[in-house]
Design an enzyme around this catalytic site. Structure first.
Site, PDB file in Angstrom:
ATOM      1  N   LYS A  74      -3.266   5.546   9.048  1.00 53.77           N
ATOM      2  CA  LYS A  74      -4.410   6.094   7.751  1.00 53.77           C
ATOM      3  C   LYS A  74      -4.849   7.216   8.169  1.00 53.77           C
ATOM      4  O   LYS A  74      -5.987   7.000   8.886  1.00 53.77           O
ATOM      5  CB  LYS A  74      -5.153   4.685   7.609  1.00 53.77           C
ATOM      6  CG  LYS A  74      -5.790   4.766   6.192  1.00 53.77           C
ATOM      7  CD  LYS A  74      -6.409   3.446   5.853  1.00 53.77           C
ATOM      8  CE  LYS A  74      -7.053   3.420   4.554  1.00 53.77           C
ATOM      9  NZ  LYS A  74      -8.320   4.103   4.628  1.00 53.77           N
TER      10      LYS A  74
ATOM     11  N   SER B  59     -12.266  -3.284   1.993  1.00 51.25           N
ATOM     12  CA  SER B  59     -12.381  -2.618   3.346  1.00 51.25           C
ATOM     13  C   SER B  59     -13.727  -2.262   3.786  1.00 51.25           C
ATOM     14  O   SER B  59     -14.449  -1.777   2.575  1.00 51.25           O
ATOM     15  CB  SER B  59     -11.533  -1.375   3.336  1.00 51.25           C
ATOM     16  OG  SER B  59     -10.040  -1.609   3.114  1.00 51.25           O
TER      17      SER B  59
ATOM     18  N   ARG C   7       0.900  -1.256  -0.099  1.00 53.54           N
ATOM     19  CA  ARG C   7       0.084   0.000   0.032  1.00 53.54           C
ATOM     20  C   ARG C   7       0.980   1.249   0.079  1.00 53.54           C
ATOM     21  O   ARG C   7       1.712   1.478   0.840  1.00 53.54           O
ATOM     22  CB  ARG C   7      -0.954  -0.053   1.260  1.00 53.54           C
ATOM     23  CG  ARG C   7      -1.898   1.206   1.216  1.00 53.54           C
ATOM     24  CD  ARG C   7      -2.749   1.085   2.694  1.00 53.54           C
ATOM     25  NE  ARG C   7      -3.667   2.400   2.533  1.00 53.54           N
ATOM     26  CZ  ARG C   7      -3.233   3.373   2.957  1.00 53.54           C
ATOM     27  NH1 ARG C   7      -2.046   3.564   3.649  1.00 53.54           N
ATOM     28  NH2 ARG C   7      -4.272   4.618   3.059  1.00 53.54           N
TER      29      ARG C   7
END
Lengths: 223, 223
Positions: free
Chosen positions: B139, B110, B41
């Protein structure tokens, strides 16, 4: 095999167009008034937004016979069944993109110097976007301007069709065609103009006029 | 059909790992010490960097039998022949992703609330990433923490395997398994730790210990 007409190539800018729907409106007006290709470029968007907008653009442009080209996001191009992909030097390599999109979709590559030109694969690339020809405000990370002379040297060194980009206005069309390019890509000359339809038509007229006086080797649709 | 073991799922963070090569090192150490899946990511990277790093990760992880999952960038996953894709709510929709990646690659989605859970397609999704369970610093755009109770309610409402994410440390493994999850996803509990190998091993031990005391319905590899 689809005829590749890149003569008036609109690159959409989400800020100048005001919104995703503003981009679709601008693209439709441009395509109805002489634009021959449209690229969706939105570096800061998430992909859900990319895909939704790409589908709307495709629905607007397909009936007009104008190809939709997706900047950078090959997955979006595939999901939306766009007509092509355009990649820059920091995006997926052209050879990988061609493998992903198959033989039929258009593939363009950005080139700004001889070193980048030499790295373009010998097969699988349909056209080059070369620039910036002039200083531009819509791509802050673009390198130094090539000028018409620099553009002409690069165009002379490749057999691929060259689309010039960077700060281009209708007044430049004559000297750009004379420098050997097959098309002009514009952003702010259409996006965000008070009348995008009129701005597109003016560019198309300037190109047609320039074409009449261009040497045969520079004809837009030659080859 | 590959056995899907999501029990210790590492999500790599480019900042915490220091560099692309640091990510590859961290991934290898984690996979050698109990991590069962690794996700790449890197929201701010250009795709050339994505692809180069994905290929290095795949080369490091394949011999260890640990799947490489690519966050968001379906084109990168296809070009690198990664083992799967993970998408969030603003990324390409799961149904489109499944169409692009074919039937064999993993697909995770998600989910942070019941509304998002209800929108998950009935077929084609292999697991859910549910969180944030606890507040997280890696995040910034994550929503409010669910807590163990909120996580448990979501996990009970789906037949898909649930991987919990968000601020998880080894001390939480017992209560997470008891809440019905099949795995824990961690970022900073491994990335950027002084000894990522030791950190991974500690998490694996905590999971194995928790598993011994978890109710049968919560067994990591059940189903």
């Amino acid at each position: 095999m689809k005829k590749l007409d890149l003569s008036l190539y609109l690159v959409l800018d989400p800020d100048l167009c005001g919104s995703p729907d503003g981009m679709v409106r601008t693209a439709r007006l441009a395509a109805e008034n002489g634009a021959t290709a449209v690229q969706l470029r939105a570096p800061h968007w998430k992909k859900k937004q990319w895909l939704e907008t790409a589908r709307k653009l495709k629905a607007a442009l397909s009936p007009l016979g104008v190809p939709l080209i997706i900047n950078d996001q090959v997955d979006v191009a595939l999901a939306a069944d766009a007509d092509g992909v355009h990649v820059g030097q920091d995006d997926l390599p052209a050879a990988d993109v061609r493998r992903l999109i198959g033989p039929d979709k258009l593939l363009g590559v950005s080139v700004s110097d001889f070193s980048e030109l030499a790295a373009v694969p010998a097969t699988g690339v349909d056209y080059l976007g070369v620039g910036p020809v002039f200083p531009t405000g819509t791509k802050p990370d673009a390198g130094a301007a090539l000028g018409i002379a620099g553009l002409g040297k690069l165009a002379a060194a490749t057999a691929l069709p060259v689309v010039a980009i960077g700060g281009i206005r209708s007044v430049h069309c004559g000297e750009l065609l004379a420098a050997g390019v097959r098309g002009v890509a514009v952003v702010s000359a259409i996006c965000g103009q008070p009348d995008p339809a009129q701005a597109s038509a003016a560019l198309a007229v300037a190109l047609a006029t320039a074409l009449k006086t261009a040497p045969a080797a520079c004809r837009l649709n030659a080859g």
